[in-house]
Design a protein around this motif. Sequence first.
Motif, mmCIF file in Angstrom:
data_model
loop_
_atom_site.group_PDB
_atom_site.id
_atom_site.type_symbol
_atom_site.label_atom_id
_atom_site.label_comp_id
_atom_site.label_asym_id
_atom_site.label_seq_id
_atom_site.Cartn_x
_atom_site.Cartn_y
_atom_site.Cartn_z
ATOM 1 N N ILE A 130 67.649 11.603 36.188
ATOM 2 C CA ILE A 130 66.815 12.464 35.339
ATOM 3 C C ILE A 130 65.883 13.279 36.244
ATOM 4 O O ILE A 130 65.209 12.722 37.116
ATOM 5 C CB ILE A 130 65.998 11.616 34.341
ATOM 6 C CG1 ILE A 130 66.958 10.862 33.397
ATOM 7 C CG2 ILE A 130 65.047 12.480 33.542
ATOM 8 C CD1 ILE A 130 66.410 9.585 32.859
ATOM 9 N N ILE A 131 65.934 14.584 36.071
ATOM 10 C CA ILE A 131 65.004 15.433 36.834
ATOM 11 C C ILE A 131 63.726 15.504 36.005
ATOM 12 O O ILE A 131 63.614 16.238 35.033
ATOM 13 C CB ILE A 131 65.614 16.821 37.096
ATOM 14 C CG1 ILE A 131 66.980 16.637 37.768
ATOM 15 C CG2 ILE A 131 64.678 17.662 37.952
ATOM 16 C CD1 ILE A 131 67.786 17.906 37.891
ATOM 17 N N TRP A 132 62.803 14.674 36.400
ATOM 18 C CA TRP A 132 61.625 14.300 35.605
ATOM 19 C C TRP A 132 60.858 15.508 35.101
ATOM 20 O O TRP A 132 60.605 15.640 33.897
ATOM 21 C CB TRP A 132 60.754 13.397 36.479
ATOM 22 C CG TRP A 132 59.598 12.786 35.752
ATOM 23 C CD1 TRP A 132 58.300 13.182 35.837
ATOM 24 C CD2 TRP A 132 59.640 11.685 34.867
ATOM 25 N NE1 TRP A 132 57.514 12.387 35.049
ATOM 26 C CE2 TRP A 132 58.322 11.450 34.431
ATOM 27 C CE3 TRP A 132 60.650 10.873 34.382
ATOM 28 C CZ2 TRP A 132 58.003 10.438 33.555
ATOM 29 C CZ3 TRP A 132 60.322 9.868 33.519
ATOM 30 C CH2 TRP A 132 59.006 9.654 33.106
ATOM 31 N N ASN A 133 60.558 16.397 35.984
ATOM 32 C CA ASN A 133 59.637 17.466 35.584
ATOM 33 C C ASN A 133 60.327 18.653 34.933
ATOM 34 O O ASN A 133 59.689 19.576 34.473
ATOM 35 C CB ASN A 133 58.821 17.928 36.781
ATOM 36 C CG ASN A 133 57.713 16.934 37.057
ATOM 37 O OD1 ASN A 133 57.288 16.207 36.157
ATOM 38 N ND2 ASN A 133 57.286 16.856 38.304
ATOM 39 N N ARG A 134 61.673 18.635 34.913
ATOM 40 C CA ARG A 134 62.366 19.741 34.282
ATOM 41 C C ARG A 134 62.546 19.509 32.763
ATOM 42 O O ARG A 134 62.814 20.436 32.013
ATOM 43 C CB ARG A 134 63.739 19.916 34.931
ATOM 44 C CG ARG A 134 64.262 21.333 34.820
ATOM 45 C CD ARG A 134 65.652 21.433 35.365
ATOM 46 N NE ARG A 134 65.676 21.759 36.768
ATOM 47 C CZ ARG A 134 66.799 21.867 37.472
ATOM 48 N NH1 ARG A 134 67.961 21.662 36.875
ATOM 49 N NH2 ARG A 134 66.769 22.141 38.755
ATOM 50 N N CYS A 135 62.402 18.244 32.344
ATOM 51 C CA CYS A 135 62.674 17.869 30.948
ATOM 52 C C CYS A 135 61.634 18.449 29.998
ATOM 53 O O CYS A 135 60.451 18.501 30.303
ATOM 54 C CB CYS A 135 62.668 16.343 30.828
ATOM 55 S SG CYS A 135 62.803 15.771 29.139
ATOM 56 N N HIS A 161 55.654 7.645 29.516
ATOM 57 C CA HIS A 161 54.876 8.466 30.451
ATOM 58 C C HIS A 161 55.113 9.943 30.208
ATOM 59 O O HIS A 161 56.123 10.353 29.643
ATOM 60 C CB HIS A 161 55.253 8.095 31.887
ATOM 61 C CG HIS A 161 55.084 6.634 32.149
ATOM 62 N ND1 HIS A 161 53.862 6.031 32.267
ATOM 63 C CD2 HIS A 161 56.024 5.655 32.276
ATOM 64 C CE1 HIS A 161 54.037 4.733 32.453
ATOM 65 N NE2 HIS A 161 55.346 4.475 32.464
ATOM 66 N N PHE A 162 54.142 10.742 30.648
ATOM 67 C CA PHE A 162 54.256 12.191 30.540
ATOM 68 C C PHE A 162 54.805 12.753 31.845
ATOM 69 O O PHE A 162 54.576 12.211 32.908
ATOM 70 C CB PHE A 162 52.884 12.816 30.301
ATOM 71 C CG PHE A 162 52.283 12.421 28.987
ATOM 72 C CD1 PHE A 162 52.654 13.093 27.822
ATOM 73 C CD2 PHE A 162 51.345 11.387 28.903
ATOM 74 C CE1 PHE A 162 52.099 12.717 26.605
ATOM 75 C CE2 PHE A 162 50.793 11.031 27.700
ATOM 76 C CZ PHE A 162 51.167 11.699 26.547
ATOM 77 N N ASN A 163 55.508 13.883 31.737
ATOM 78 C CA ASN A 163 55.850 14.582 32.979
ATOM 79 C C ASN A 163 54.820 15.691 33.200
ATOM 80 O O ASN A 163 53.847 15.818 32.434
ATOM 81 C CB ASN A 163 57.299 15.071 32.942
ATOM 82 C CG ASN A 163 57.525 16.167 31.904
ATOM 83 O OD1 ASN A 163 56.581 16.571 31.220
ATOM 84 N ND2 ASN A 163 58.747 16.634 31.795
ATOM 85 N N ALA A 164 55.050 16.510 34.207
ATOM 86 C CA ALA A 164 54.055 17.536 34.577
ATOM 87 C C ALA A 164 53.814 18.524 33.444
ATOM 88 O O ALA A 164 52.731 19.069 33.288
ATOM 89 C CB ALA A 164 54.520 18.258 35.835
ATOM 90 N N HIS A 200 57.480 13.812 27.043
ATOM 91 C CA HIS A 200 57.993 12.471 27.322
ATOM 92 C C HIS A 200 59.458 12.597 27.704
ATOM 93 O O HIS A 200 60.303 12.754 26.825
ATOM 94 C CB HIS A 200 57.891 11.579 26.077
ATOM 95 C CG HIS A 200 56.494 11.220 25.718
ATOM 96 N ND1 HIS A 200 55.741 10.355 26.450
ATOM 97 C CD2 HIS A 200 55.725 11.604 24.669
ATOM 98 C CE1 HIS A 200 54.552 10.218 25.883
ATOM 99 N NE2 HIS A 200 54.520 10.979 24.798
ATOM 100 N N PRO A 201 59.805 12.544 28.950
ATOM 101 C CA PRO A 201 61.239 12.609 29.309
ATOM 102 C C PRO A 201 61.931 11.292 28.953
ATOM 103 O O PRO A 201 61.267 10.299 28.690
ATOM 104 C CB PRO A 201 61.218 12.814 30.825
ATOM 105 C CG PRO A 201 59.794 13.006 31.193
ATOM 106 C CD PRO A 201 58.973 12.386 30.138
#
Lengths: 112, 806
Positions: free
Chosen positions: A22-27, A47-50, A54-55
Amino acid sequence: MKFWRLPLDAEAHTIPHGKVNIIWNRCKGCGFCIEFCPNSCLKESKHFNAKGYHPPEVVLQAEDCVECGLCSLICPEFAIFTELKEAKEITEEDIQKVTIRYSRKDKRYQKR
Amino acid sequence: MADLNGIRIGVYVCHCGKNIGGTVRCDEVAEYARQLPGVALATDSLYTCSEPGQEQIKHDIREHQLNRVVVASCTPRLHEPTFRAACESAGLNPYLLEMANIREHCSWVHLHDKDAATEKAKDLVAMAVGRAAKLMPQFEVTVPVARKAMVIGGGVAGIQAALDMADAGYQVYLVERTGSIGGRMAQIDKTFPTMDCSICILAPKMSEVGRHPNIELLTLSEVQEVQGHIGNFKVKVLKKARYVTKECTACGDCIKASPQHAPDEFNAGLSIRRAIYIPFAQAVPSTFLVDMDRCLNNSGIVACDRCFQACSHKCIDFAANDEVLDLDVGTIVVATGVDVYDPTALTELGYGKFPNVITTLEFERLINAGGPSGGELIRPSDRRRPQRVAFLQCIGSRSKRSNPYCSNVCCMNTVKDALLIKEHWPDTEIYVFYIDIRAFGKGFEDLFQRARREGVTFVRGIPGEIIEDIKTGDLTLLGENTLLGKHYRHRMDMVILSVGIKPHKDADKIQRLLNLATDTDGFYMEAHPKLRPVDTTTGGVFLAGAAEGPKDIKDSVTQASAAASRANILMSRGEVKIPAITSRIDPKKCTACGLCARVCPYHAIEGSKEQGFYRVIEAACQGCGACVPECRFGALDQTHFTEDQIVSQINAALASDPHDKILAFACNWCSYAGADFAGVSRIQYPHNVRIIRTMCSARVSPSWIEKAFIMGAGAVLVSGCHPADCHYNNANQNTARRVERFWKRMEKQGINKDRLRLAWVSAAEGAQFAKVIKEMEAGLKKLTSQQIQEAAEKLQKSLTKKSEAT
């Protein structure tokens, strides 16, 4: 009758096994992959991404991923992809999972 | 006695050998009958149903100008057709016959009280004479029988029935729930007593079904709805999508590609299959199928197409849909078969916990060359060949803890299995723990003796406990040898539980769809246990195989051929007579309120307020009579069960000592048959009950109950089929509604409402019927005649008030 034992030919069978990346911050948290994963391997992370979404994250018993690739196909943000890992043997746990699902008549496993 | 408006009744009291004559003084009953109004002749004979007995009736009809016949003998469910035929051949309309049931409902249930039984027989004859005087000639309509049949279940019985009917030239639909026909027989390795290879003799039959031009094979299909009646059933069948087209060559390339697995049902969970699979190598149709419960594409989108990619013929179609097929058939053969008993519940045996405790079905797959171990007998725990093997008999049979009945096949199956082991590995020690070895069939005893000669040890007494050695997986059996009266302790490598068989889990669904009756064990009931063993109480529906009771392969095939032949008789004649028991509406009295149309379970009453009248569609009317009590204007009546006829029965039943009597209304299919069953089983119950038969309990009019109480009846019983088991599409919910309304009325008027009882008694519940009568008798004893008299006066008063008002 309920099936409970490990089939005698279990070691002769291997099933494809995938790793979910999973590309965390792209979701953007649309949740398509979670909704449509046919083996229910994903859930929404706490958790939140940037971006403040919520990914998805892989559920703990994510042995179920068979690398069908549906998640990467439907992700609008190209934020998830799978890799084929070494094929894995069928264990007693796998069998139990199947029989439990059968008996529970999980909504997901009912006919469309 | 002299004539009654030209009515001349002949009464024949049958001794039935000692069956009736041993308890009832038949000559006295005949003497009594001579005094009854309208009776021209009354006589008793040893066997009325015999040729001389029938000849006597025919002779008397001609000689004495009889125009009604009353036969007091067994239940009309047995010999009514016999005597009707006798009347018809003497030129008397068959509907002018009436029977008094003095065997099942009298002599057999009051064996030890000759006086009371004789008095009851007199009453029953008087009731029959009363009704006979009111009988009218009726003419039956004939309806065509569709020359098509449906077989439900594709096991060996279903296969045989389908082949027999198809060979006779009729179109057959064979409906099978799973992906292939074959059933239980396909799973078994060898058959007893001849030790033939099971699949080798079954497979040719299966492929014959597959290619027969007259058979349409519907696999993965379930019957959803059955409407109509004998000769003209309209059936809805849900045919589930297979997702693999007919072009499949069963090459098996798709199997390896499939990422989803499940335990293989055919191998009793001893091997793994994929989500795309073929049930077994010899499957018919020889086409793969996709188990959508396991496939990744089960939520409507194609997530995975690995099997499709691997298929060189591209014959996998995920766009396939379930279809609902509408079939018109004339006859139906039910061959739903059996399930095996699940011994997990018997915790002392450790099945489900100890890997080396297996069932006979698992054993069959293990010893089969096509099975998961390639025919090697191995222990599941360590794959070693066991040296000491124990068979445990009667697991799930002949016990109050599981099923009370004997499963018929397990004894010989074990003997066969033991011989198979001895054949391949003669040094194996085999112990069979049994209660009784039942080797009753042709060649069975020989096989049993052969097993003993080969050194199989038979020990009487089932182990009470099995203990597992965790390290080695060996099992210790503890129990008592009941022949020696000593405790035993045997160490075994493997234990095989000889599990019993039980009705298929979907059997109750089919039972409801086709209005069949089941016995207390859940197997389907035949119309008559001796003389109509493959017929059911639903016309045009026949039974085959173990669905009717535990059976081995030979018996299943025999019964399947019998069922097919019964169906063929109907189809080859091409037409069938429908009993003349339909309802009729008197247009002069009808106010077009439409209440009757609302209760009709078959939508057989049509009309409207605007039209000004309603009428009965005779071809659709099934003759339950539920509509008749609904009419407030007396415009409706049921042919052959008219208001007049039943009222004259009530009058005769309550003519003397009404206070001590229980008047019972019983529906033809369940409760009357249940009372018959009590008779057949010789279950004794109080003799003061008088039973009146109606086709359905919904025919019972509240006015009859009212009349009975006004006449001073001690108690009234209304009994019918269990809710949802009603022979007439749940018409009996009307019964419950009407009885409840009457209870309210009794409460309001301060009448003890326990005097009216509603009981659901099925055809298999003879004991239940007797219990109900005993309870009612106990309640009746607490009543005083004064109370009964007061209640009668109260009801009479309200009745006169009502009739004055209208």
